[in-house]
Design an enzyme around this catalytic site. Structure first.
Site, short mmCIF file in Angstrom:
data_model
loop_
_atom_site.label_atom_id
_atom_site.label_comp_id
_atom_site.label_asym_id
_atom_site.label_seq_id
_atom_site.Cartn_x
_atom_site.Cartn_y
_atom_site.Cartn_z
N LYS A 4 -4.39 -30.75 -11.60
CA LYS A 4 -3.06 -30.75 -10.96
C LYS A 4 -2.06 -31.55 -11.78
CE LYS A 4 -4.64 -29.93 -6.24
NZ LYS A 4 -6.10 -30.16 -6.33
P1 BMP Z 1 -13.37 -29.12 0.53
O1 BMP Z 1 -13.78 -27.66 0.73
O2 BMP Z 1 -14.54 -30.03 0.42
O3 BMP Z 1 -12.33 -29.59 1.50
O4 BMP Z 1 -12.68 -29.22 -0.94
C1 BMP Z 1 -11.51 -28.53 -1.26
C2 BMP Z 1 -11.22 -28.64 -2.73
O5 BMP Z 1 -10.03 -27.89 -3.02
C3 BMP Z 1 -10.95 -30.04 -3.25
O6 BMP Z 1 -11.48 -30.13 -4.57
C4 BMP Z 1 -9.44 -30.15 -3.30
O7 BMP Z 1 -8.98 -30.99 -4.34
C5 BMP Z 1 -9.02 -28.71 -3.56
N1 BMP Z 1 -7.71 -28.32 -2.98
C6 BMP Z 1 -7.49 -28.32 -1.61
O8 BMP Z 1 -8.37 -28.66 -0.83
N2 BMP Z 1 -6.27 -27.91 -1.12
C7 BMP Z 1 -5.24 -27.52 -1.91
O9 BMP Z 1 -4.20 -27.14 -1.42
C8 BMP Z 1 -5.46 -27.50 -3.31
C9 BMP Z 1 -6.70 -27.90 -3.82
O10 BMP Z 1 -6.91 -27.88 -5.12
#
Ligand code: BMP
Length: 257
Positions: free
Chosen positions: A93
């Site tokens: 990002k």
């Molecule tokens: P999780 O499914 O454990 O919540 O992880 C989501 C992943 O996606 C994380 O690595 C986070 O940085 C990324 N992410 C997100 O959750 N929402 C966004 O809008 C953008 C992301 O990159």
């Protein structure tokens, strides 16, 4: 409308090489799944990659959360990616002036430009951020962030629309857009990457919001990012296979040509 086209067909519309590759991997392995490898130890990420490898098109890292980063880790991860045919995305990002982003992208401990095929970039800093990345490495697929999944975020409609416009003016470098809604239905060469996906819960306690796999596919996702839904599961491989199947079945229902 991109949503009704097969991924093989969409590969032919993609102007970015990594997007083309990604579409072809998705079609071949029949998967829309990207696993977020948000673990802090190198061996844990490598084990995860081995287990989910057969079911994913892409593995997404946050390389700066590793406690024991070593260049050998990257070497091994690339080998696993090659064996199981998935693509590496570093979710850095980027958001800064061009000069700083160039340094963050190619220098420092992680040397991201030397191994990540895909990276995420905030559109906030405008054209200069993309120019600086392309100047460092023109064989990259950028995912621009147009919307995010966290509650009460500050992104408004104008920011989202302008992000899509920016992306369209860099077609050969942009692989797609990180977003929650079907924002660019007329541009089949771009991929929609949607995080915030889980079967068992609707949120975490730090602002993350989840949708079901069916819902995100309905909302235009080409690739769904699943992190803890898989990494916290007792049966990692089984869980990855389940997400792959549910996502792919939902996706098949929207494709007509
Ligand atoms: P999780 O499914 O454990 O919540 O992880 C989501 C992943 O996606 C994380 O690595 C986070 O940085 C990324 N992410 C997100 O959750 N929402 C966004 O809008 C953008 C992301 O990159």
């Amino acid at each position: 409308d991109r949503l009704s086209l097969s991924f093989t067909k969409r590969a032919t519309y993609a102007k970015n090489n990594m997007a083309k590759k990604l579409f072809n991997v998705m079609a071949k392995k029949e998967t829309n799944l990207c696993v977020a490898a948000d673990l802090t130890e190198a061996t844990d990420i490598l084990n995860l990659a081995e287990q989910v490898g057969p079911y994913i098109c892409c593995l997404k890292t946050h390389i700066d959360i590793l406690q024991d980063f070593h260049p050998n880790f990257i070497k091994r991860l690339k080998e696993i990616a090659e064996t199981h045919e998935f693509i590496l995305m570093e979710d850095r990002k980027f958001a800064d002036i061009g000069n700083t982003v160039q340094l963050q992208y190619s220098q420092g401990l992680y040397q991201i430009s030397s191994w990540a095929s895909l990276i995420t970039v905030h559109s906030l800093f405008g054209r200069s951020i993309l120019d600086s990345i392309i100047e460092s490495n023109d064989d990259i697929g950028v995912f621009l962030i147009a919307e995010v999944s966290s509650s009460n975020n500050l992104i408004d409609e104008k920011y989202t629309t302008e992000t899509i416009k920016l992306g369209l003016s860099y077609e050969s470098s942009i692989a797609g857009v990180v977003c929650q809604n079907p924002l660019f239905r007329d541009f089949p060469g771009f991929l929609q990457l949607t995080p915030g996906v889980q079967l068992d819960s609707t949120k975490d306690n730090l602002g993350q919001q989840y949708n079901s796999p069916e819902k995100v596919i309905e909302n235009g996702a080409d690739i769904a990012v699943v992190g803890r839904g898989i990494t916290k599961s007792a049966d990692i491989a089984g869980s990855a296979e389940q997400y792959r199947r549910v996502l792919w079945d939902a996706c098949k229902r929207r494709i007509s040509e």
